[in-house]
Design an enzyme around this catalytic site. Structure first.
Site, mmCIF file in Angstrom:
data_model
loop_
_atom_site.group_PDB
_atom_site.id
_atom_site.type_symbol
_atom_site.label_atom_id
_atom_site.label_comp_id
_atom_site.label_asym_id
_atom_site.label_seq_id
_atom_site.Cartn_x
_atom_site.Cartn_y
_atom_site.Cartn_z
ATOM 1 C CG ASP A 22 -3.381 3.863 -3.183
ATOM 2 O OD1 ASP A 22 -4.284 3.040 -3.389
ATOM 3 O OD2 ASP A 22 -3.330 4.590 -2.187
ATOM 4 C CD GLU A 23 -5.760 -1.070 -1.847
ATOM 5 O OE1 GLU A 23 -5.576 -1.955 -1.010
ATOM 6 O OE2 GLU A 23 -6.740 -0.320 -1.829
ATOM 7 C CG ASP A 39 -2.130 0.801 1.095
ATOM 8 O OD1 ASP A 39 -2.101 1.757 0.292
ATOM 9 O OD2 ASP A 39 -3.133 0.504 1.765
#
Length: 426
Positions: A113-114, A18
Site C-alpha cells: 500500500d505504499e 501511502d
DNA sequence: TCTGGGGTCCTAGGACCC
DNA sequence: TCTGGGGTCCTAGGACCC
C-alpha cells in the site's frame, strides 16, 4: 566537455505515496455499508491474531494495527470485525501501481500500500511538485476510488515522514533546505527504523525529539549504537543514510526469502496434526518457489511453544530445491530433532532462502527423477489454480516417508483426490 | 492486552581454510 | 604446542516494517 552540474541540479524530488487505511478502504469498496463505521480488518473478535488495519472511526477508540483482536474487541465492542482478503488487496495494489506509472518511470512499491516515485525532472511535463502531487492525488481517487496521502521531499526519508504527517488524505511538501527544521519537533519514533527498543534506549539518554538527536555528536551515536548509530545521525538530518534507503528508486532486487507460517487457534501436541501442517506449509513454499522460478538451498523450521518462546532451526543443502517433498523432508527432520514430544505448539513455520539459479547437475538418474517430480507438481499447481487450494493434497507425512513414496511411485504422485464440493464446482 | 503473517537487515559466534 | 589474523559460510536470534 560539459561542466558537471552543481548541487541543486543533483537534488532529487521524491514522492512517497501511502494509501489511507488501505485494507479497510478496499473492504468498503466491496461492502459500502461499512463506510464511516468502526471497522477492524484481520479476523473475528474472539480469534487469535492481531489487527491488520482499523478504520479511522475505530482508531478513535484507541484501536490500532498490531493490537490483539481480543483487545480491540474490548476497547471498541461495537466494531465490525472483518476477515482479510489478500487477493483483493493485491488486485487494488496493482491498480495503484498502474496509476503511479503514468507519473514517473521510476516507481517502487515499498509494500502493498505504499510506493516511492522519483519525480526528479518531471516539472516540464507535470509542473512543480505540489501541482504534480495534486494531480496524482486526484487521479488516484478517480481510478481506484481510494484515498492516499503524498509526502514530497529531497530524500526517501523526508518523503516518507512527510506522507505520515500529511495523513489522512493530504499532500505535504518539505521544501529543500527545510528538512532539519521539519524533523526537529517530531518524536524519534517517527524515524523509520526506530522502533520500541531503540526508542527506549534513546529515552534513557534523554533524547525524545529528532532535534535532540541532531544535536548529538555523530561519534557519540556511533560509539553507543555502532553502525546503526551512524546511520541514525544522518537520518536526523533528513538523509537517506544506510542500507536500503540509499538505493535509487525503482531498483529493488528480487526476494531473498519465501516463507509461510501458521498459528493454531488452540495449541497442539498432536504429531500427525503438526506434521500435516508442515506438509501443507512446505507445499505452499514450494509452489511459490516454482512460480518465481527459484531454487532454495537453505530450509528453516520455526517453532513457537505455548509460552511463546520461539526457536528457528535451519539446514543448508548441497543442491538447491523447489520441490514440496524435498522441502518437507528437510523441515520434518529438523522438527523431529528439535521438538520435545508432548510439548504444546502454538506456531509452525517453513522458510526458504539462499536462492541459486539451479542445482549443478551430476547424477543423471537423479535428474530424471527430479524432472518427473517437477512435471507432476506443475500439474498440481495448475489444478490448484483452477479448483482452489483444497482440491489436491499430496501424500502426507503421516503415512510413511516421502522418500519411500518417491521410489515406489515416482511420477504418478498426486494423490489425485479432487474435492468436488469446492466453491468453484457446481 | 495475550500477542498474525510476510518480509528485510544486522549481529555474533563457531567452523573451516589459508 | 601455549598459537595470529583474515575471509567466508553457516546458524540463531532479534529489531523493525507494513
Amino acid at each position: 566537455m560539459a561542466t558537471f552540474p552543481h548541487t541543486s541540479a543533483l537534488a532529487r524530488t521524491i514522492f512517497h505515496v501511502d494509501m489511507d487505511a488501505f485494507f479497510v478502504s478496499v473492504e468498503e469498496l466491496f461492502d459500502p455499508s461499512l463506510k464511516g463505521k468502526p471497522v477492524v480488518v484481520g479476523g473475528q473478535r474472539n480469534e487469535r491474531g492481531v489487527v491488520s488495519a482499523a478504520s479511522y472511526a475505530a482508531r478513535k477508540f484507541g484501536v490500532h494495527s498490531a493490537m490483539p483482536l481480543r483487545t480491540a474487541a474490548k476497547m471498541c465492542p461495537q466494531a465490525i470485525f472483518v476477515d482479510g482478503h489478500p487477493e483483493r488487496y493485491r488486485e487494488c495494489s496493482e491498480k495503484v501501481f498502474h496509476v503511479l506509472q503514468t507519473f514517473s518511470p521510476q516507481v517502487e512499491m515499498a509494500s502493498i500500500d505504499e510506493a516511492y516515485l522519483d519525480m526528479t525532472g518531471t516539472a516540464r511535463l507535470l509542473g512543480p511538485p505540489l501541482r504534480a502531487a495534486h494531480k496524482l492525488h486526484q487521479r488516484m481517487k478517480e481510478e481506484t476510488l481510494l484515498n492516499c496521502s503524498i509526502g514530497i521531499g529531497s530524500s526517501r526519508l523526508i518523503a516518507k515522514v512527510s506522507s505520515g504527517q500529511a495523513k489522512p488524505n493530504g499532500v505535504l511538501w518539505i521544501v529543500p533546505g527545510e528538512e532539519a527544521k521539519f524533523l526537529a519537533p517530531l518524536d524519534v519514533r517517527e524515524i523509520p527504523g526506530v522502533g520500541k527498543v531503540m526508542e527506549k534506549h534513546l529515552h534513557e539518554i534523554g533524547i525524545r525529539k529528532v532535534g535532540d538527536l541532531a544535536k548529538l555528536e555523530e561519534s557519540e551515536l556511533e560509539e553507543r549504537f555502532g553502525k546503526w548509530g551512524l546511520a541514525l545521525a544522518g537520518k536526523a538530518r533528513g538523509e537517506d543514510a544506510g542500507g536500503w534507503f540509499d538505493s535509487e528508486v525503482g531498483e529493488r532486487d528480487e526476494a531473498k526469502s519465501i516463507s509461510h507460517e501458521h498459528t493454531y487457534n488452540e495449541d497442539t501436541a498432536d504429531v500427525s496434526q503438526l506434521e500435516a501442517t508442515l506438509m501443507r506449509l512446505s507445499e505452499m513454499v514450494g509452489r511459490r518457489l516454482r512460480e518465481a522460478n527459484l531454487h532454495a538451498r537453505t530450509i528453516q523450521l520455526k517453532l513457537r511453544y505455548k509460552d511463546f518462546t520461539t526457536i528457528t532451526r535451519a539446514h543448508s543443502r548441497k543442491q538447491p530445491t523447489q520441490l514440496d517433498g524435498e522441502i518437507f523432508e528437510e523441515v520434518r527432520a529438523l522438527f523431529r530433532k528439535n521438538w520435545k514430544p508432548g510439548s504444546q505448539i502454538r506456531l509452525l513455520g517453513v522458510h526458504a532462502s539462499s536462492f541459486e539459479a539451479q542445482a549443478e547437475q551430476g547424477d543423471l538418474l537423479e535428474d530424471n527423477r527430479q524432472q518427473r517430480w517437477k512435471n507432476a507438481l506443475a500439474a498440481v499447481d495448475h489444478l490448484r489454480d483452477k479448483f482452489g487450494e483444497a482440491s489436491v493434497k499430496l501424500a502426507s507425512g503421516i503415512r510413511g516417508t516421502f522418500r519411500e513414496r518417491t521410489h515406489e511411485n515416482p511420477a504418478g504422485l498426486p494423490g489425485k483426490k479432487t474435492d468436488h464440493k469446492g466453491p468453484n464446482q457446481s
